[in-house]
Design a protein around this motif. Structure first.
Motif, short mmCIF file in Angstrom:
data_model
loop_
_atom_site.label_atom_id
_atom_site.label_comp_id
_atom_site.label_asym_id
_atom_site.label_seq_id
_atom_site.Cartn_x
_atom_site.Cartn_y
_atom_site.Cartn_z
N SER A 1 0.42 9.94 3.06
CA SER A 1 -0.16 8.51 3.14
C SER A 1 1.33 7.84 3.51
O SER A 1 1.09 6.80 4.43
CB SER A 1 -0.39 7.90 1.87
N ASP A 2 2.52 8.09 3.10
CA ASP A 2 3.66 7.49 3.65
C ASP A 2 3.98 7.57 5.18
O ASP A 2 4.29 6.79 5.73
CB ASP A 2 4.86 8.03 3.03
N GLY B 1 0.29 5.86 6.69
CA GLY B 1 -0.08 4.66 6.41
C GLY B 1 -1.67 4.68 5.79
O GLY B 1 -2.36 5.38 6.46
N TRP B 2 -1.82 4.01 4.69
CA TRP B 2 -3.20 4.23 4.02
C TRP B 2 -4.41 3.65 5.37
O TRP B 2 -5.39 4.49 5.20
CB TRP B 2 -3.19 3.46 2.73
#
Length: 262
Positions: free
Chosen positions: A106-107, A110-111
């Motif tokens: 996710s990092d 990006g979500w």
């Protein structure tokens, strides 16, 4: 939740048949093998659900076998992994597909792009190795995808309650401290029995499950079992040209062991 509730349907079918779900994990590693064909092979052999690793630049799984598969996938792009997911959805319209999300996943992505791509390509949910990282548990739960939070043995009662409240279908209870860890069937069975006595929601068990004996011991106490490192190992150690056959044989044996004796 997905409009077509494949995960709920798979749970219902397994429950009616008095067996546990068989979840098979594969990493998207095109340099190592043909992941599309292997995924189809796993389902043909009896996998109820596919869990799919999405290698990203920073992701470094702790388990040796899966970490090595991520290294072998370093030449592939995340977009290729999404393309694989979309192809699998088209080829396997009834099979639940669950991408695996590490904090680094996710990092790196990006979500918002991660959730958008997962939904667009036909994922039914996301397995979250650290569900509380960056509010991921709630972000997935409110996105329309099924959140499947991985809960370590050290999770507090409050953390378990939070995960169960957000999980649409299942939680994932870790029986070892990392994937591929050594698992004592008797100890693991005792642990799964304890979890079943207090769980408010059905759960998968995983981390270290590698053979039929372990699966047979755990099946009566869980909604499903996850086999990951052993699946990667079955493919990696097979001779070129025999990998699909080796995986098929392993998955068939694992599936047979999910039946609960009455």
């Amino acid at each position: 939740m997905a409009v077509v509730d494949r995960l709920g349907g798979a749970l219902s079918v397994a429950r009616d048949a008095d067996r546990a779900l068989l979840v098979v994990y594969l990493t998207h590693a095109p340099e190592e093998c043909a992941p599309f064909e292997l995924a189809l092979t796993a389902v043909e052999a009896g996998a109820d659900v596919l869990e799919l690793g999405l290698p990203t630049p920073s992701a470094a799984p702790r388990g040796e076998e899966i970490r090595a598969s991520f290294r072998r996938a370093s030449g592939s792009s995340t977009e290729q992994a999404w393309e694989l997911l979309q192809r699998l959805r088209e080829a396997l319209p009834d099979t639940p597909l669950l991408p695996l999300v590490y904090p680094e996943t996710s990092d790196d992505l990006g979500w918002d792009p991660l959730l958008t791509s997962a939904a667009r390509c036909g994922a039914d949910g996301l397995v979250l190795t650290r569900p509380w990282h960056d509010g991921g548990l709630e972000k997935v739960a409110t996105s329309g995808l099924s959140a499947v939070p991985v809960l370590p043995a050290t999770a507090s009662a409050a953390e378990v309650a939070r995960a169960e409240a957000a999980a649409a279908h299942l939680t994932y209870r870790a029986l070892a401290d990392r994937t591929g860890g050594r698992l004592d069937p008797d100890v693991a069975c005792s642990r799964a029995r304890e979890l079943a006595a207090t769980a408010a929601k059905p759960f998968l068990v995983g981390f270290g499950i590698s053979d039929e004996r372990q699966i047979a011991a755990l099946a009566p106490h869980s909604a499903g079992v996850v086999v990951g490192s052993a699946a990667i190992r079955a493919v990696r150690t097979a001779a070129p040209g025999t990998r699909a056959r080796a995986l098929h044989s392993a998955v068939r044996a694992w599936r047979n062991a999910t039946q609960v004796s009455r």
